[in-house]
Design an enzyme around this catalytic site. Sequence first.
Site: not given
Length: 153
Positions: A50, A57
């Site tokens: 992120c 992620d």
Amino acid sequence: MKTKTPLKSLGNQTSYAFSYDFNLLETFENVHQGRDYFVEFHCPEFTTLCPITGQPDFATIRINYIPQAKMVESKSLKLYLFSFRNEGEFHENCVNRILEDLIKLLEPKYLEVLGNFTPRGGISINPYANYGIPNTKYEEMANFRLLHFNLAK
């Protein structure tokens, strides 16, 4: 018997890049250029960070394309996708960057990239982007597939 190949990564010790690197991608000749057919890659272990929080992620990236003269070599694609691991990118940017890089590399007839990201904060994000050669049936196909994306869900 080992076949000689101009490909750098295939058949050699795997060395991972820890920052984004387009130059990891390699191609080979499509020997079936007279036929349209799909090539699908299913990459269930894609990770990126992120850009705001730095948290990881996770996603499954699906890449489908109709080749023209060049094909992407799968190990080089794996290493390229791994190079996103420490990049701070929004999900949508990852998918579009992959699409743009593969268009630049392959000059395909048709290409689509889907990112199925795992939920964070109770929401999953699944960006989709595609491309077809302008002014051809492949552009029409891209427009149709984009307009009808995920209607069955």
